[in-house]
Write a protein that holds these residues in place. Structure first.
Motif, short mmCIF file in Angstrom:
data_model
loop_
_atom_site.label_atom_id
_atom_site.label_comp_id
_atom_site.label_asym_id
_atom_site.label_seq_id
_atom_site.Cartn_x
_atom_site.Cartn_y
_atom_site.Cartn_z
N THR A 217 0.82 -1.21 0.00
CA THR A 217 0.00 0.00 0.00
C THR A 217 0.86 1.26 0.00
O THR A 217 0.47 2.28 -0.55
CB THR A 217 -1.01 0.00 1.17
OG1 THR A 217 -2.00 0.97 0.91
CG2 THR A 217 -0.37 0.29 2.49
N THR A 218 2.05 1.17 0.56
CA THR A 218 2.94 2.35 0.53
C THR A 218 3.43 2.61 -0.89
O THR A 218 3.58 3.77 -1.28
CB THR A 218 4.14 2.18 1.47
OG1 THR A 218 4.95 1.09 1.04
CG2 THR A 218 3.72 1.98 2.90
N PHE A 219 3.65 1.56 -1.65
CA PHE A 219 4.07 1.76 -3.04
C PHE A 219 2.93 2.37 -3.86
O PHE A 219 3.16 3.19 -4.74
CB PHE A 219 4.55 0.45 -3.66
CG PHE A 219 5.91 0.05 -3.20
CD1 PHE A 219 7.04 0.75 -3.60
CD2 PHE A 219 6.07 -1.03 -2.33
CE1 PHE A 219 8.30 0.39 -3.16
CE2 PHE A 219 7.34 -1.39 -1.88
CZ PHE A 219 8.45 -0.68 -2.30
N THR A 220 1.71 1.95 -3.58
CA THR A 220 0.55 2.53 -4.26
C THR A 220 0.48 4.03 -3.97
O THR A 220 0.21 4.83 -4.87
CB THR A 220 -0.74 1.84 -3.79
OG1 THR A 220 -0.65 0.44 -4.06
CG2 THR A 220 -1.95 2.40 -4.49
N VAL A 221 0.73 4.41 -2.73
CA VAL A 221 0.70 5.83 -2.36
C VAL A 221 1.82 6.60 -3.07
O VAL A 221 1.61 7.71 -3.55
CB VAL A 221 0.81 5.99 -0.82
CG1 VAL A 221 1.02 7.44 -0.43
CG2 VAL A 221 -0.42 5.43 -0.15
N VAL A 222 2.99 6.00 -3.16
CA VAL A 222 4.11 6.67 -3.86
C VAL A 222 3.77 6.85 -5.34
O VAL A 222 4.00 7.92 -5.91
CB VAL A 222 5.43 5.89 -3.67
CG1 VAL A 222 6.51 6.43 -4.58
CG2 VAL A 222 5.88 5.94 -2.22
N PHE A 223 3.19 5.82 -5.96
CA PHE A 223 2.79 5.94 -7.36
C PHE A 223 1.78 7.08 -7.52
O PHE A 223 1.88 7.88 -8.46
CB PHE A 223 2.17 4.64 -7.89
CG PHE A 223 3.12 3.48 -7.95
CD1 PHE A 223 4.47 3.66 -8.13
CD2 PHE A 223 2.64 2.19 -7.84
CE1 PHE A 223 5.35 2.59 -8.19
CE2 PHE A 223 3.50 1.10 -7.90
CZ PHE A 223 4.86 1.30 -8.09
N ALA A 224 0.82 7.16 -6.63
CA ALA A 224 -0.19 8.22 -6.71
C ALA A 224 0.44 9.59 -6.50
O ALA A 224 0.05 10.56 -7.14
CB ALA A 224 -1.28 7.97 -5.67
N ALA A 225 1.42 9.67 -5.62
CA ALA A 225 2.06 10.96 -5.34
C ALA A 225 2.83 11.48 -6.55
O ALA A 225 2.94 12.69 -6.75
CB ALA A 225 2.99 10.84 -4.13
N GLN B 104 6.48 13.99 -0.18
CA GLN B 104 7.08 13.85 1.15
C GLN B 104 6.22 12.95 2.03
O GLN B 104 6.74 12.06 2.71
CB GLN B 104 7.24 15.22 1.81
CG GLN B 104 8.34 16.05 1.24
CD GLN B 104 8.38 17.46 1.84
OE1 GLN B 104 7.54 17.82 2.66
NE2 GLN B 104 9.35 18.24 1.42
N ALA B 105 4.91 13.17 2.01
CA ALA B 105 4.01 12.34 2.81
C ALA B 105 4.08 10.87 2.37
O ALA B 105 4.11 9.97 3.20
CB ALA B 105 2.58 12.87 2.70
N ALA B 106 4.12 10.65 1.07
CA ALA B 106 4.20 9.28 0.55
C ALA B 106 5.49 8.60 0.98
O ALA B 106 5.50 7.43 1.38
CB ALA B 106 4.07 9.29 -0.97
N PHE B 107 6.60 9.33 0.91
CA PHE B 107 7.88 8.74 1.28
C PHE B 107 7.99 8.53 2.80
O PHE B 107 8.61 7.57 3.24
CB PHE B 107 9.05 9.55 0.74
CG PHE B 107 9.29 9.32 -0.72
CD1 PHE B 107 9.56 8.04 -1.21
CD2 PHE B 107 9.24 10.36 -1.62
CE1 PHE B 107 9.76 7.81 -2.55
CE2 PHE B 107 9.44 10.14 -2.98
CZ PHE B 107 9.71 8.86 -3.45
N VAL B 108 7.37 9.39 3.59
CA VAL B 108 7.33 9.16 5.04
C VAL B 108 6.58 7.86 5.32
O VAL B 108 7.01 7.04 6.14
CB VAL B 108 6.67 10.35 5.78
CG1 VAL B 108 6.30 9.98 7.20
CG2 VAL B 108 7.60 11.54 5.78
N HIS B 109 5.47 7.66 4.64
CA HIS B 109 4.69 6.44 4.79
C HIS B 109 5.52 5.21 4.40
O HIS B 109 5.55 4.21 5.12
CB HIS B 109 3.44 6.56 3.90
CG HIS B 109 2.43 5.48 4.08
ND1 HIS B 109 1.59 5.11 3.07
CD2 HIS B 109 2.12 4.69 5.12
CE1 HIS B 109 0.80 4.13 3.49
NE2 HIS B 109 1.11 3.87 4.73
N LEU B 110 6.21 5.29 3.28
CA LEU B 110 7.05 4.19 2.81
C LEU B 110 8.18 3.90 3.79
O LEU B 110 8.40 2.75 4.20
CB LEU B 110 7.63 4.52 1.43
CG LEU B 110 8.64 3.52 0.87
CD1 LEU B 110 8.00 2.18 0.61
CD2 LEU B 110 9.26 4.07 -0.41
N ILE B 111 8.89 4.93 4.21
CA ILE B 111 10.04 4.74 5.12
C ILE B 111 9.57 4.21 6.47
O ILE B 111 10.22 3.34 7.06
CB ILE B 111 10.83 6.06 5.25
CG1 ILE B 111 11.51 6.37 3.91
CG2 ILE B 111 11.84 5.99 6.38
CD1 ILE B 111 12.07 7.77 3.81
#
Length: 133
Positions: A46-54, A67-74
């Motif tokens: 789901t974090t990758f999905t958010v990064v793709f959307a960002a 930034q929010a997407a990468f915080v979620h991923l990290i």
């Protein structure tokens, strides 16, 4: 873990991945130990999905979305490294889930108190302490 991540990226929903597993675990076809890595993978997916959307964002606020997407991923990557990859800590979430499920099955009110505390009271307390409100 890879299967949970892959299914989540394809379906763009960790809820679907997790929801499909719940009946299998509830009927005993899969054990919690078998479901655990798939759920961890779906959370990472789901974090990758958010990064793709960002990456689709444009304009002056696109950087904030990234930034929010990468915080979620990290955050999820560090959680996986800290808990799932560490052999001493790997069983802790399973033990907590099994104990909460056992108690909640016996006393339904415990689940309501847990959900209200974790998803309403604690976030509200953090917001108040942070001075956001």
């Amino acid at each position: 873990m890879a299967s949970g991540m892959a299914v989540t990226v394809v379906t763009q929903s960790s809820t679907i991945t997790t929801s499909v597993l719940v009946p299998f675990a509830g009927t005993g076809i899969l054990t919690p130990a078998q479901v655990y890595p798939v759920v961890v993978g779906s959370n990472l997916g789901t974090t990758f999905t958010v990064v793709f959307a960002a990456f689709a964002g444009v304009g002056p606020d696109a950087e904030i979305g990234l930034q929010a997407a990468f915080v979620h991923l990290i955050h999820n990557l560090f959680a996986i490294v800290a808990i799932y990859v560490t052999p001493l800590l790997r069983p802790v979430p399973l033990l907590c889930a099994e104990n909460l499920a056992r108690v909640a099955a016996e006393h339904r009110w415990v689940l309501a108190v847990y959900l209200a505390t974790v998803f309403i009271a604690l976030p509200a307390l953090v917001i108040v302490l942070a001075g956001v409100v």
